[in-house]
Design a protein around this motif. Sequence first.
Motif, mmCIF file in Angstrom:
data_model
loop_
_atom_site.group_PDB
_atom_site.id
_atom_site.type_symbol
_atom_site.label_atom_id
_atom_site.label_comp_id
_atom_site.label_asym_id
_atom_site.label_seq_id
_atom_site.Cartn_x
_atom_site.Cartn_y
_atom_site.Cartn_z
ATOM 1 N N LEU A 1 40.114 -65.904 135.090
ATOM 2 C CA LEU A 1 40.490 -64.893 134.111
ATOM 3 C C LEU A 1 41.845 -65.242 133.493
ATOM 4 O O LEU A 1 42.827 -65.459 134.194
ATOM 5 N N GLU A 2 41.899 -65.293 132.153
ATOM 6 C CA GLU A 2 43.155 -65.511 131.423
ATOM 7 C C GLU A 2 43.365 -64.326 130.491
ATOM 8 O O GLU A 2 42.527 -64.064 129.626
ATOM 9 N N ILE A 3 44.472 -63.624 130.662
ATOM 10 C CA ILE A 3 44.789 -62.485 129.813
ATOM 11 C C ILE A 3 45.728 -62.972 128.713
ATOM 12 O O ILE A 3 46.904 -63.261 128.961
ATOM 13 N N ARG A 4 45.192 -63.101 127.515
ATOM 14 C CA ARG A 4 45.982 -63.569 126.381
ATOM 15 C C ARG A 4 46.473 -62.373 125.565
ATOM 16 O O ARG A 4 46.341 -61.230 125.989
ATOM 17 N N LEU B 1 35.769 -66.611 125.316
ATOM 18 C CA LEU B 1 36.681 -65.627 124.733
ATOM 19 C C LEU B 1 35.995 -64.276 124.614
ATOM 20 O O LEU B 1 34.903 -64.161 124.048
ATOM 21 N N ARG B 2 36.630 -63.247 125.173
ATOM 22 C CA ARG B 2 36.093 -61.894 125.126
ATOM 23 C C ARG B 2 37.099 -61.000 124.402
ATOM 24 O O ARG B 2 38.257 -60.901 124.800
ATOM 25 N N THR B 3 36.646 -60.375 123.309
ATOM 26 C CA THR B 3 37.505 -59.452 122.574
ATOM 27 C C THR B 3 37.566 -58.122 123.316
ATOM 28 O O THR B 3 36.525 -57.555 123.656
ATOM 29 N N VAL B 4 38.771 -57.629 123.547
ATOM 30 C CA VAL B 4 38.972 -56.407 124.334
ATOM 31 C C VAL B 4 39.731 -55.393 123.480
ATOM 32 O O VAL B 4 40.727 -55.737 122.843
ATOM 33 N N PRO B 5 39.298 -54.111 123.469
ATOM 34 C CA PRO B 5 40.019 -53.080 122.706
ATOM 35 C C PRO B 5 41.445 -52.919 123.233
ATOM 36 O O PRO B 5 41.730 -53.216 124.399
ATOM 37 N N PRO B 6 42.368 -52.428 122.384
ATOM 38 C CA PRO B 6 43.765 -52.252 122.810
ATOM 39 C C PRO B 6 43.921 -51.434 124.083
ATOM 40 O O PRO B 6 44.743 -51.774 124.954
ATOM 41 N N LEU C 1 45.094 -51.420 130.095
ATOM 42 C CA LEU C 1 44.676 -51.244 131.490
ATOM 43 C C LEU C 1 44.680 -52.566 132.240
ATOM 44 O O LEU C 1 45.156 -52.655 133.380
ATOM 45 N N LEU C 2 44.153 -53.605 131.587
ATOM 46 C CA LEU C 2 44.062 -54.898 132.247
ATOM 47 C C LEU C 2 45.442 -55.452 132.586
ATOM 48 O O LEU C 2 45.654 -56.013 133.668
ATOM 49 N N ARG C 3 46.381 -55.278 131.682
ATOM 50 C CA ARG C 3 47.741 -55.761 131.956
ATOM 51 C C ARG C 3 48.361 -54.980 133.120
ATOM 52 O O ARG C 3 49.087 -55.548 133.942
ATOM 53 N N ALA C 4 48.104 -53.692 133.169
ATOM 54 C CA ALA C 4 48.636 -52.887 134.274
ATOM 55 C C ALA C 4 48.059 -53.354 135.608
ATOM 56 O O ALA C 4 48.778 -53.445 136.618
ATOM 57 N N SER D 1 46.735 -42.268 137.806
ATOM 58 C CA SER D 1 47.895 -41.682 137.117
ATOM 59 C C SER D 1 48.771 -42.770 136.496
ATOM 60 O O SER D 1 49.300 -42.603 135.396
ATOM 61 N N ASP D 2 48.930 -43.885 137.222
ATOM 62 C CA ASP D 2 49.719 -44.989 136.674
ATOM 63 C C ASP D 2 49.003 -45.644 135.501
ATOM 64 O O ASP D 2 49.639 -46.044 134.505
ATOM 65 N N LEU D 3 47.689 -45.783 135.604
ATOM 66 C CA LEU D 3 46.915 -46.361 134.512
ATOM 67 C C LEU D 3 46.946 -45.442 133.292
ATOM 68 O O LEU D 3 46.975 -45.915 132.147
ATOM 69 N N LEU D 4 46.955 -44.142 133.521
ATOM 70 C CA LEU D 4 47.024 -43.197 132.411
ATOM 71 C C LEU D 4 48.322 -43.387 131.630
ATOM 72 O O LEU D 4 48.333 -43.346 130.393
ATOM 73 N N ARG D 5 49.400 -43.586 132.371
ATOM 74 C CA ARG D 5 50.686 -43.806 131.696
ATOM 75 C C ARG D 5 50.684 -45.098 130.893
ATOM 76 O O ARG D 5 51.418 -45.227 129.912
ATOM 77 N N ALA D 6 49.876 -46.073 131.303
ATOM 78 C CA ALA D 6 49.804 -47.346 130.572
ATOM 79 C C ALA D 6 49.004 -47.236 129.288
ATOM 80 O O ALA D 6 49.182 -48.042 128.368
ATOM 81 N N LEU D 7 48.110 -46.243 129.209
ATOM 82 C CA LEU D 7 47.276 -46.083 128.022
ATOM 83 C C LEU D 7 48.098 -45.544 126.858
ATOM 84 O O LEU D 7 48.824 -44.562 127.015
#
Length: 388
Positions: free
Chosen positions: A294-297, A307-312, A317-320, A332-338
Motif C-alpha cells: 500500500l502506497e498513500i500518495r 492506482l486507486r482514486t480515493v475521495p477526500p 481517514l486513511l492518513r489517520a 472519535s479520532d477518525l471523526l476529527r480527521a474528517l
Amino acid sequence: MHREQTGAAGDEASVGPLAGFTVGVTAARRADELGALLRRRGAEVMHAPALRIVPLADDSELLAATKQLIDDAPEVVVATTAIGFRGWIEAADGWGLGDALLDRLRGVRLLARGPKVRGAVRAAGLTEEWFPASESMAEVLDRLLEEGVEGRRIAVQLHGEPLPGFVESLRAGGAEVVGVPVYRWMPPEDIGPVDRLLDATVARALDAVTFTSAPAAASLLDRAERRGMRAELLDALRHDVLPACVGPVTALPLEAHDVPTAQPERFRLGPLVQLLTAELPGRVRPLPVAGRRLEIRGHAVVVDGELRTVPPAGMALLRALARRPGWVVARSDLLRALPGAGRDEHAVETAMARLRTALGSPKLIQTVVKRGYRLALDPSAETKYADT
C-alpha cells in the motif's frame, strides 16, 4: 488555471511515478511544456501563472537601453539567457535598430553565460569571446573581476530575475554597469488562479509547487502577504508541500524566508521534472497490509502497483490510520480527521465504507468492535512499525 486528473485503476506499468500526486506550476513562460512533462509521468497539474511577461517590442525601457548602447558602446556585453538575447535582437529589428545593434555588438567583448546562450549569440551572426560550461553567473563574475573592471563600461542583459551581487560587485570594482532589461515581469491580469493555488498549498492539497523564476516565487509570497496568509504558506512549504526550484537564483526569495528548496543539478525543466519524479515517491512509505503493498500518495492510493482514486474524506481517514499503522484508531479520532464531519460518528462509517470500496480490497482495513478501525498490517511488519 486548470486541473487535469490522471489515472484510474490500471496495471503497474500504467502507473506513472507521479501518479496520485498534484503539482502546482507557477511559470508563465514554458508552462505548457512543464505541465506536459509532469502529466506524462502521471501527475495532476494545477497551473497558476504568478506573473506575466511584458512583450519586448512594447517595452520602452529596453528601447531606451538599446539606443544608449548603440550611441555609446560598452567594452563588454554579458548575455545571460538565450531567449532574452534572441528577443533583444528581434525587438531591435522591429524598431529598425537591428543592424546598428549587431554592428555595435561585433565591436565589443561578448561573454555568454553558458552553451545555450552561446547558441543564440552564434545564431545572430556574432561570436562570443568566452562562456563557462557551468552556466554559472558566479564564474562569469570571477573572470571579469580577475581581469579587472575599473573604468570599464559593461552592459549586462537582465532577464527579470535578480542577479545577486553580480552588478553590485562589478560596480564595487569600479565598473560602470548598464542594465539591458530584455523583458519585465508584471502581476498576472487574472489573480484568481494564484489565489486558488495559495489556498490549495495551505490546505496541503498540493504535493509540490514548481518555480522557474525568482520573480514568480517573490510574487507568490507577496500575494500571500496581501491576503494575510504568508505565515501559513511558509509553514506548508517548510513541512508538507515540496518547493521545487529550477536553480539557486530562483530559490532566493523562498530561502530568504528559511524555506528549504529542492533543486536539480542542471537548471532545466527536464531535470526539474526528474527531481520531482525521485523526490515525491521517495516521501511515501510503502506499507505491507493484508498481503498487499500500500502506497498513500497525495490524492490517490497505489495498491500492488494499481492506482486507486480515493475521495477526500477517505484519504483523510486513511492518513489517520497510517500515522500508526496496525494500531486501533478510535471512531472519535477518525471523526476529527474528517473535513467538516460535525459530531455524528455515523459519518465515519459512511466514509469508511466508501474508502474500502475505493481501495478494492475491504480486508485492508479491519473493524475492531467497540473500539474503531486499524490498518491490517502484516504480522511480519508489526515490530518494524511498532514505534513509529
